[in-house]
Design a protein around this motif. Structure first.
Motif, short mmCIF file in Angstrom:
data_model
loop_
_atom_site.label_atom_id
_atom_site.label_comp_id
_atom_site.label_asym_id
_atom_site.label_seq_id
_atom_site.Cartn_x
_atom_site.Cartn_y
_atom_site.Cartn_z
N SER B 22 -8.50 -4.21 2.91
CA SER B 22 -9.57 -1.93 2.54
C SER B 22 -8.40 -1.50 3.26
O SER B 22 -7.87 0.20 2.86
CB SER B 22 -10.12 -2.09 3.79
OG SER B 22 -9.77 -2.63 5.02
N PHE B 23 -7.37 -1.39 4.22
CA PHE B 23 -6.38 -0.61 4.50
C PHE B 23 -5.44 -0.13 3.45
O PHE B 23 -4.50 0.08 3.41
CB PHE B 23 -5.45 -0.91 5.46
CG PHE B 23 -5.00 -1.94 6.35
CD1 PHE B 23 -3.78 -1.37 5.24
CD2 PHE B 23 -5.35 -3.10 5.99
CE1 PHE B 23 -2.15 -2.60 5.70
CE2 PHE B 23 -4.29 -4.19 6.01
CZ PHE B 23 -2.76 -3.80 5.78
N TYR B 24 -4.48 -0.77 2.37
CA TYR B 24 -4.20 -0.25 1.28
C TYR B 24 -4.84 0.62 0.55
O TYR B 24 -5.60 0.58 -0.52
CB TYR B 24 -3.55 -1.83 -0.08
CG TYR B 24 -3.21 -2.43 0.59
CD1 TYR B 24 -1.77 -2.68 1.10
CD2 TYR B 24 -3.72 -3.79 1.32
CE1 TYR B 24 -1.15 -3.32 1.66
CE2 TYR B 24 -2.81 -4.59 2.12
CZ TYR B 24 -1.69 -4.89 2.52
OH TYR B 24 -1.74 -5.70 3.25
N HIS B 25 -4.32 1.63 0.92
CA HIS B 25 -4.20 2.72 -0.56
C HIS B 25 -4.05 2.90 -1.49
O HIS B 25 -3.06 2.32 -1.81
CB HIS B 25 -3.50 4.03 0.58
CG HIS B 25 -4.54 5.28 0.16
ND1 HIS B 25 -3.90 5.67 -1.79
CD2 HIS B 25 -5.07 6.54 0.51
CE1 HIS B 25 -4.84 7.24 -1.66
NE2 HIS B 25 -5.13 7.46 -1.11
N PRO B 26 -4.76 2.74 -2.93
CA PRO B 26 -4.35 2.62 -4.30
C PRO B 26 -3.04 3.37 -4.72
O PRO B 26 -2.24 2.59 -5.69
CB PRO B 26 -5.79 2.76 -4.50
CG PRO B 26 -6.53 3.68 -4.25
CD PRO B 26 -6.19 3.10 -2.68
N GLU B 28 -0.50 3.68 -3.10
CA GLU B 28 1.06 3.09 -3.02
C GLU B 28 0.69 2.01 -2.94
O GLU B 28 0.70 0.99 -2.64
CB GLU B 28 0.32 3.48 -1.36
CG GLU B 28 0.06 4.61 -0.17
CD GLU B 28 -0.45 4.96 1.38
OE1 GLU B 28 -0.17 5.62 1.41
OE2 GLU B 28 -0.62 3.87 1.79
#
Lengths: 550, 550
Positions: B22-26, B28
């Motif tokens: 969940s914490f991966y910003h798309p 990035e």
């Protein structure tokens, strides 16, 4: 000639410009540095005003005993905590960072840490470990995977919530320790028994949001090494955990001259996530215990939480058996509190950044060159023998000032060279650990082989003398107890109590609440014969050591 | 017998378990590791199933040229970026951390960093610097004090907002660099000109929230050293900044065999907060430039922002003059991209963690002991001469597999010892940098003094050959230009363009937008004679080098 307070160090006692800054939470106390203002002497005032220092009489070199109020540090016996903070500041070991509880390690303090690193790094490699580096940011969810680990660490976490100007979707923990991220990576590197044992170490910074901090001993960020290993069997992991606590113990005895007691922690004091924690416990000058290094047998606790598995020789999947072990900059605090005295720091020669300080002394201008040349050649001779030596040839300071300064810094040996010494081809050698005339030897020949042998042998003498002194101090403050009353008596006198123990965790908690003492360890070194628990009267397999601690 | 793909490394190409967390910003992107799945050979499949490997024919040791599709790494010429990521993975230099853009430095990669540290640490001390340690948490307000510094760094900050479970009143920046906290501390340590120069260094981790990351070259957290100095005069600070870029340049040439070009950055490329930035620029194998180390003359920019003042010899208050300088783990990436080839990594001997790999070869059981004993004694001989040597005596791998593996790891020299060599008292010595028969020398005597001399001389040959090769490569890809058209032509061919430049910052920006190239530096080494700016036709004092860069 009285004692010269060390100039410029009074700055440490100035109100801190950021002390009242908005980000200090009022309930969070800073290091409790006493707000003393050392009074300036005439010479210091001159130095501050950038005038040349007033002339000194030659006799100034022979210092009289120091009147108490002019002493550079608060006497140890008067206020141990204030003495400690004084030494940290005046020996220029560390300073406060702008953020509450953080510490700047100054060059002299860092050089002690480097000496620790240098020794241990070799030992770790000799015992089969490789250095590497894991990132310090750990996804918050990792910390929650091992139940007792999250319970132990979650109150102490620093959490990054913003990165590159954006709120992060998953918060990141700044590592308080690395077992979780290590296991995450181990799952990718370990497949078969052939990948085991996997034995690594990292030198790194770690962050724990401590409320009560003290330089070196407990800081919000500190430096350490953390070893992490994975093995194919429980026995091998246990051997490794024991091997590493033994490396630490030998280091403490042989390098730091600290006679630690090695043993096993009680269940209550075991590392959050470990099956068993081994420790080395050191007695400080105020007789409180310092946990100076630990080695954990992690069992399969983390490997089960992270599914760190391997295929064994029979083709079966198994969880690996793990260890972790660490020593930190806290150890520097342990050295200060073990060996320091009212004159300041006292360093064991094997860890001293400077082992020998040379102070050249001259009165008339025409003596200067001869003295300085001789000092330089003595320095060269000692350097050639790999002795860590430095000349203090500053002209802004008197010899007496230098004696005090380098004694404060705990340099083990001082060599004085004056015009008469130059004429005789000899030097004066002074021990830091034996103050006064007894520690002073005149007429030591400058002849290289004689001087080198003499200096090396004196450094060894100091090294073993410090260990001997600390061992005697430790042993005379451990009391064998056979009842709870005796334990209370011993603890109330500030001593360590050693007695047979097989009582419950609840009883251990009761001792803690009633006396302030905890079980420091069940020492590996156990007395022979049958034992009776001093608390319950039941048979006890082992004695435990109780003490108040840092 | 074809090439054996390195087993277990195909894991690097498995979809990452946390990639979709969940914490991966798309927006990035992670490191763009190609999703290749190396096909398993029969031997690898056997290894995975924990069966003994199938027997090999003796002839397997003489490898045939590798068919392209079985090659361990994607050929450099085919896809430089994919080749780089392949080498990082397959030479076991680094792996991805669980948090986007972070990197785990594996033991072999870390050992290269340790070799860099070992050399530079000595040089820093020789030039009068002391190591110390500053905390990594910096009050947010510090970053805002120096105007261009905050502008440069604020988009890249990781920010701690929670500590010990509570929201912090002032947010803390995880250091992206330490000029601000250094100045805060310097104000407390510097009073008089006698406290100057103050010259310190720290080895530390730093965090910059980069969006496009690549192992070693640009990671969210990286390791570096940062030197910080304060001086009483502008001239002294300038001398220091130049001295340190020279230390870096010598290191690059003499240790890393990288022929960097040292020079001054343009205004646009100067460090945020510096008056002047000096740089060493290296040409990578794809002819892009890598800024491999920088040294900044900070002027009084930070000392004015933080009021870092001293009283000069005339009793006047003045702001100190400062420098800072850094080299990071990025340099490891520079070594890979300078020397690596289609066979994998190629390490300059002076920085190689293993300089010589010994591969013992035997077919029949009764040959084994003799070969292994001889290999062990050759190892001892080389170790005694302080050559970094290792024996690969694993029985799970064939000699051919080992040749490929250690070539992939870039070990400069290989020594093969078989039964016939044992009988003759000689060994076979193979150079990593000269593949095929040309690099292979038979019948080198095992007699210690002969062998040591031979190995040392070959290591020196390789060291200078790598530098020579890289210098030739660099020089054949720098084009002297005298018009903008020529520059565009050179850049479009992937070359570096060197030409006289006295145009505006706006013109520099135009070149960047139109060609993708920036001014890498105004090299210290300047051609003689008068020059005309190729952009404006005005007189130009200097030539600049333009290139696309990492």
């Amino acid at each position: 000639m009285g004692f010269l307070c060390l100039p410029s160090l009074h700055r440490f006692f100035s109100p801190h410009p950021l002390l009242c800054s908005s980000f200090y939470h009022p309930s969070e106390a800073r290091f409790s540095l006493p707000k003393l203002h050392a009074s300036l002497t005439a010479r210091e005032k001159a130095a501050e005003a950038d005038e040349p220092p007033p002339p000194r009489s030659p006799a100034a070199v022979d210092r009289k005993p120091l009147p108490l109020h002019e002493s550079a540090v608060i006497p140890r016996s008067l206020d141990f905590n204030a003495w400690y903070l004084d030494v940290v500041a005046k020996a220029e070991l560390a300073d406060y960072g702008p953020v509450r509880g953080t510490m700047v390690i100054r060059p002299y303090g860092y050089a002690i840490w480097e000496a620790i690193q240098e020794y241990l790094n070799v030992k770790f490699k000799e015992t089969g470990h490789s250095n590497m580096y894991f990132p310090q940011f750990i996804p918050y969810s990792f910390i929650e995977k091992e139940a007792s680990h999250v319970e132990g660490f979650s109150p102490e976490l620093a959490v990054v919530t913003i990165g590159g100007g954006k709120e992060l979707e998953e918060k990141l923990v700044v590592r308080p320790t690395s077992e979780t991220i290590v296991n995450h990576m181990f799952t990718q590197w370990i497949q078969s028994y052939r990948d085991l044992p996997l034995m690594v170490n990292q030198w790194a910074n770690v962050t724990r949001w401590e409320l009560r901090t003290k330089p070196f001993i407990r800081t919000l960020e500190f430096l350490w090494q953390e070893g992490h290993t994975a093995h194919a069997s429980a026995e091998e992991a246990e051997r490794e955990a024991l091997q590493m606590i033994d490396v630490y113990k030998k280091f403490a005895y042989e390098q730091a001259a600290i006679p630690v007691i090695a043993g096993r922690k009680s269940r209550a004091e075991t590392f959050a996530g470990a099956s068993c924690t081994y420790t080395i416990e050191a007695m400080m000058g105020d007789r409180k215990a310092l946990q100076a290094g630990t080695s954990h047998n992690l069992g399969q606790n983390f490997s089960r939480a992270f599914e760190t598995q391997f295929t064994d020789e029979n083709g079966q999947k198994q969880h690996v058996w793990q260890t972790s072990w660490a020593i930190s900059t806290r150890f520097v605090g342990g050295i200060i509190m073990t060996h320091g005295d009212d004159t300041g720091l006292m360093l064991p020669p094997r860890l001293a950044p400077i082992q020998v300080i040379i102070v050249p002394i001259w009165k008339k201008g025409d003596e200067k060159n001869g003295v300085l040349d001789t000092a330089a050649s003595v320095e060269e001779v000692l350097k050639s023998a790999e002795i860590k030596v430095k000349i203090d040839d500053s002209e802004q300071r008197t010899p007496g000032w230098k004696y005090n300064f380098w004694e404060m810094k705990g340099v083990p040996l001082r060599i004085e060279i004056g015009p008469r010494d130059v004429a005789c081809g000899s030097v004066v050698v002074i021990r830091r650990d034996v103050l006064g005339k007894v520690g002073k030897e005149f007429g030591i020949s400058m002849e290289p082989s004689v001087l080198i042998t003499h200096v090396k042998s004196r450094l060894e003498d100091i090294q073993s003398s410090l260990l001997q002194r600390a061992t005697h101090f430790r042993d005379s403050h451990i009391v064998d107890v056979s009842s709870y009353e005796e334990l209370k008596e011993a603890i109330s006198q500030g001593k360590w109590a050693r007695g047979p123990w097989s009582a419950s965790d609840a009883d251990e908690q009761k001792v803690k609440e009633e006396t302030g003492a905890t079980i420091r360890c069940f020492p590996f070194d156990q007395p022979e014969g049958s034992k009776t628990c001093f608390m319950t009267g039941n048979p006890a397999g082992e004695v435990a050591i109780f003490a108040r601690s840092y």
